[in-house]
Write a protein that holds these residues in place. Structure first.
Motif, PDB file in Angstrom:
ATOM      1  N   THR A 110      -0.863  61.342  21.273  1.00 30.78           N
ATOM      2  CA  THR A 110      -0.175  60.333  20.481  1.00 30.78           C
ATOM      3  C   THR A 110      -1.184  59.433  19.755  1.00 30.78           C
ATOM      4  N   ASP A 134       7.909  63.992  21.282  1.00 29.58           N
ATOM      5  CA  ASP A 134       7.801  63.944  22.744  1.00 29.58           C
ATOM      6  C   ASP A 134       8.989  63.159  23.262  1.00 29.58           C
ATOM      7  N   ARG A 137       8.313  61.937  27.882  1.00 32.09           N
ATOM      8  CA  ARG A 137       7.539  60.861  28.468  1.00 32.09           C
ATOM      9  C   ARG A 137       8.194  59.532  28.112  1.00 32.09           C
ATOM     10  N   GLN A 143       5.794  54.391  21.520  1.00 29.04           N
ATOM     11  CA  GLN A 143       4.332  54.336  21.374  1.00 29.04           C
ATOM     12  C   GLN A 143       3.937  54.759  19.957  1.00 29.04           C
ATOM     13  N   ASP A 186       3.746  65.088  16.918  1.00 31.43           N
ATOM     14  CA  ASP A 186       3.241  64.694  18.237  1.00 31.43           C
ATOM     15  C   ASP A 186       4.167  65.288  19.296  1.00 31.43           C
TER      16      ASP A 186
END
Ligand code: GDP
Ligand code: MG
Length: 439
Positions: A110, A134, A137, A143, A186
């Motif tokens: 990331t 993603d 997570r 993020q 990502d």
């Protein structure tokens, strides 16, 4: 790695003659250094074999600076080991270019996605889209969104309830609509490689063949990084590697093995957590860094091309025996004048670049003529034994050379500093003095 290799290099730099035994000993050190750095064993073996073969070959034995030749070979082969040339990003001629980021959890995917987007915009003048694929997570999507905000770059996300493949599909369509020319996806990581993850990555791949699949690996994991790279390459197929956290890795083992094992180039290295801490990977620079030599090697090359080797060797002898006089000094100045910047050349002298007092011997090129004049105004006795130059002699020399007493003083001081340094160097490169030149 660097320290150990540097120690070895220190020992042989400036040796006038290198025997097969010397090379053997050096190769033993190199092997140990590489193993300690966690370089893959197979890679170590092959590397040492290659270097040994070249090192006992004629190019070294015939050379008047065999020590430097061996170092040059080690550097060449290290560079080769890491891929030789810098490997550029492959862009699609029909945008958007698709870059997929894959790797284990915590490797730095990331973060690198953000950094890479930043590089693409700044250096390549592209308009990247960051895709948050993603969905596993916790907070991974946030993020990336945070990074996007920080960089003022668009992030495509659909939350965590939609499949990564669907997110990627819609992101591609979005990029086309918005004329964003690079899509960086990502993806999710796992703690270990697992089938479900690999399948998901393959499904994303199948949407549109990515131009690059970058495996992000943590350099600090050493050999494990290499194993991870092999597995990902087999399962998903990768086009390049981004080695992160190199700022924390002093061993450099992963950098050395990855290319040799996977045959995939390292494209970038992460040098910190900040968004500007991503650098293109240059095998040659990395090799220099590992050897701790900066650009000294290229200067050695330059010198080898320009300097009379007999003379260089004579000078080296004088350094070692500390019988260097003003006569030698002026001879050097004349030789150097033909070659280029003096302080660069001083740094090139083995061990000199490591010396603390290096700055004191910086000689302004414009001053060289005056320095020559001063030396020419000395008597032979003064040139050999500058200690005898008292104030009345100084006055005479200053008058004779059309300079000032201060300038004479400065030169004497510089000469003294230089001699001091030679003393230190001699201590470093050969244990003690000249008699014990054995390794
Ligand atoms: P991901 O799980 O692969 O997406 O990994 P992240 O991008 O979340 O990064 C995991 C941690 O590694 C974060 O704390 C990052 O700040 C840190 N990190 C990533 N790249 C680097 C790097 O090049 N140097 C350092 N020192 N830390 C890094
Ligand atoms: Mg992540």
């Amino acid at each position: 790695l660097a320290e150990r290799l540097q120690g070895t290099i220190q020992k042989i730099t400036g040796k006038g003659k290198v025997t097969e035994q010397d090379v053997k000993e050096m190769m033993r050190e190199v092997r140990m250094a590489l193993i300690e750095a966690d370089v893959n064993l197979k890679v170590v073996k092959e590397f040492v074999k290659k270097v040994s073969e070249r090192a006992v070959g004629s190019e070294v034995m015939k050379s008047l600076t065999p020590g430097q030749q061996v170092i040059k070979i080690v550097q060449d082969e290290l560079t080769e080991l890491m891929g030789g040339e810098q490997s550029p990003i492959k862009f699609n001629s029909r945008p958007p270019t698709v870059i997929m980021m894959v790797g284990l959890q915590g490797a730095g995917k990331t973060t690198t996605t953000g950094k890479l987007a930043n590089v693409l915009r700044k250096k390549y003048n592209r308009k990247p889209l960051l895709v948050a694929a993603d969905v596993y997570r916790p907070a991974a999507v946030q993020q990336l969104e945070t990074l996007g905000k920080q960089l003022a770059l668009p992030v495509f996300s659909l939350g965590t309830d939609i499949s990564p493949v669907e997110i990627a599909r819609q992101a591609l369509a979005h990029a086309k609509e918005e004329h964003l020319d690079v899509v960086i996806i990502d993806t999710a990581g796992r703690l270990h490689i697992d089938e479900a993850l690999m399948q998901e990555l393959k499904d994303i791949r199948a949407l549109k063949e990515p131009d690059e699949v970058f495996l992000v690996v943590d350099a600090m994991t050493g050999q494990d990084a290499v194993n991870v790279a092999e597995s990902f390459n087999e399962a998903v197929g990768i086009t390049g590697v981004v080695l992160t956290k190199l700022d924390g890795d002093t061993r450099g083992g992963a950098a050395l093995s990855i290319r040799a094992v996977t045959q995939k180039p390292i494209k970038f290295v992460g040098m910190g957590e900040k968004m500007d801490a991503l650098e293109s990977f240059h095998p040659e620079r990395m090799a220099s860094r590992i050897l701790g030599m900066g650009d000294v090697l290229s200067l050695i090359e330059k010198a080898q091309a320009n300097v009379d080797m007999e003379k260089a060797k004579e000078l080296e002898e004088k350094f070692l025996t500390q019988s260097f006089t003003f006569d030698d000094f002026i001879e050097q100045i004349q030789a150097l004048k033909k070659m280029g910047p003096l302080d660069e050349l001083l740094k090139m002298i083995p061990g000199m670049n490591k010396m603390k007092g290096m700055d004191n011997v910086k000689v302004d090129e414009k001053q060289m003529g005056r320095i020559e004049a001063i030396i020419y105004s000395m008597t032979p006795a003064e040139k050999t034994n500058p200690e005898i130059i008292n104030s009345s002699r100084k006055k005479r020399i200053a008058q004779g050379s059309g300079t000032s007493i201060q300038e004479v003083n400065r030169l004497l001081k510089q000469f003294e500093d230089m001699k001091k340094m030679m003393k230190q160097m001699t201590g470093m490169s050969s244990g003690k003095g000249k008699k014990k030149m054995k390794l």
